[in-house]
Scaffold this motif. Sequence first.
Motif, PDB file in Angstrom:
ATOM      1  N   GLN A  57      -0.692   4.756  -0.636  1.00  0.00           N
ATOM      2  CA  GLN A  57      -1.483   5.330   0.457  1.00  0.00           C
ATOM      3  C   GLN A  57      -0.607   5.840   1.604  1.00  0.00           C
ATOM      4  OE1 GLN A  57      -2.573   2.143  -0.941  1.00  0.00           O
ATOM      5  NE2 GLN A  57      -3.693   3.538  -2.299  1.00  0.00           N
ATOM      6  N   ARG A  58       0.679   5.573   1.546  1.00  0.00           N
ATOM      7  CA  ARG A  58       1.569   5.958   2.649  1.00  0.00           C
ATOM      8  C   ARG A  58       2.496   7.113   2.261  1.00  0.00           C
ATOM      9  NH1 ARG A  58       4.092   0.146   3.816  1.00  0.00           N
ATOM     10  NH2 ARG A  58       5.131   1.186   5.568  1.00  0.00           N
ATOM     11  N   ASN A  63       0.823  -1.219   0.000  1.00  0.00           N
ATOM     12  CA  ASN A  63       0.000   0.000   0.000  1.00  0.00           C
ATOM     13  C   ASN A  63       0.854   1.265   0.000  1.00  0.00           C
ATOM     14  OD1 ASN A  63      -2.407  -1.606   0.262  1.00  0.00           O
ATOM     15  ND2 ASN A  63      -1.937  -1.827   2.439  1.00  0.00           N
TER      16      ASN A  63
END
Length: 417
Positions: free
Chosen positions: A340-341, A337
């Motif tokens: 999203q980070r 992910n």
Amino acid sequence: MVDAKSLQVKREKALQDELSSRQDVKKGVAKIHEMWSGRGFGPRRALLTHSLRLTRSMSPEIADSVARCRELLKFDRPIELYIKPDPMFQATCMKNASGPLVIVLSSRLVECFTPEELQFVLGHELGHAVFDHFRLPMPALTLVERAAVPLVSRPVALQLYAWARAAELSADRVGLVCAQDPDAAASGFFKLASGTSTPRVRPDLASYAAQVTALGSVPLARDKEYDASRDDLDCFSTHPYSPVRVRAIYAFSQSQIYKKAVDRGAGTLTDEQLEEMVGKDMQLMDPGYLEEKNEQSDLLRRLLFSAGAVVAAANGVVEDSEVEALGTLLGNEEVENLAQRVDTAKKDLDGRIKAVVESNVPLLRRAQLMQHLTIIAGADGSVDDLELEALRSISTKLGVDFSVVAHTLAAASAPID
């Protein structure tokens, strides 16, 4: 005739034998062969469609160069040579299990390389075949998965990349023995690195090795100033990515093993000295800081994640290839992910850079991290202005000269495969 096997870099041979015997690597190779089988030799079909297959009548000069390499190396397999329309200096070879070895040269390389330089390139490509570097198909081997799980672990993948880099040095040695002209190797490397073929610049191999290393080692603190009268290269402490091959081929040209192969007297470097020098250089290219278990390594790993995420997202799009490149270094589980980070990574970046600098992490390690960030940025095939600006900002804050990024990009954009 030359015993080409005697020219192989010792570290490359050791890594090849070790990796080829691993069960996970064997499974990966088998999986790749399974994926590629049953469809004929697709790349050769594409070349026949979109490139020019050279015959002796079209270019007797190139045909003679190939014949000289074949005779010298005792290489008796059939060879097909293609010219592909390409504005870059490029060369590659491909194995066809049931047919000829395929060598592909870019049109610009054929136009701009002298016969002697071309002999070096052709010898290099035949070197890959002589040493059977196709046995470990890279980089595909590090990417193959079963049930969405990589068949080879991250530490093994890093070893495979180390082997692939060493394999290039082995092939370079074959190229030099085929050309028997260190100056041709020098000018060929110069053209690849600079992208220019002007006759106004005629570098010799020793001065080019010194020049490129001096340029690249600005942030890497040489122990001594370069002394042009010395032949042992001991005055260099380290270097960025691109000069390694120049240094290695220059050292090889001074070695006893090379002089014996071309019957030109005695060399100044013993086999042991040559391999020790190359081994040190190759180790400096390995991401050892990622495997060490200490506080500085932890700081560098955390910084690599944050900086990698910021560089990958600099143009607003995090490409899968960039995530894969960062995952190869840190482990796929560490980059889940990633898109999203990114915001968190941006907030953490300056603090993590500061922690690395204040902990007195050696400049060499910081330069290696910048090389890896450059590779991540270029994993999708290009590095745009926004990614370059992000790399420049990080290198400035780390105290690493931007030439490290420039030389890494140059090595990646104009390779002899």
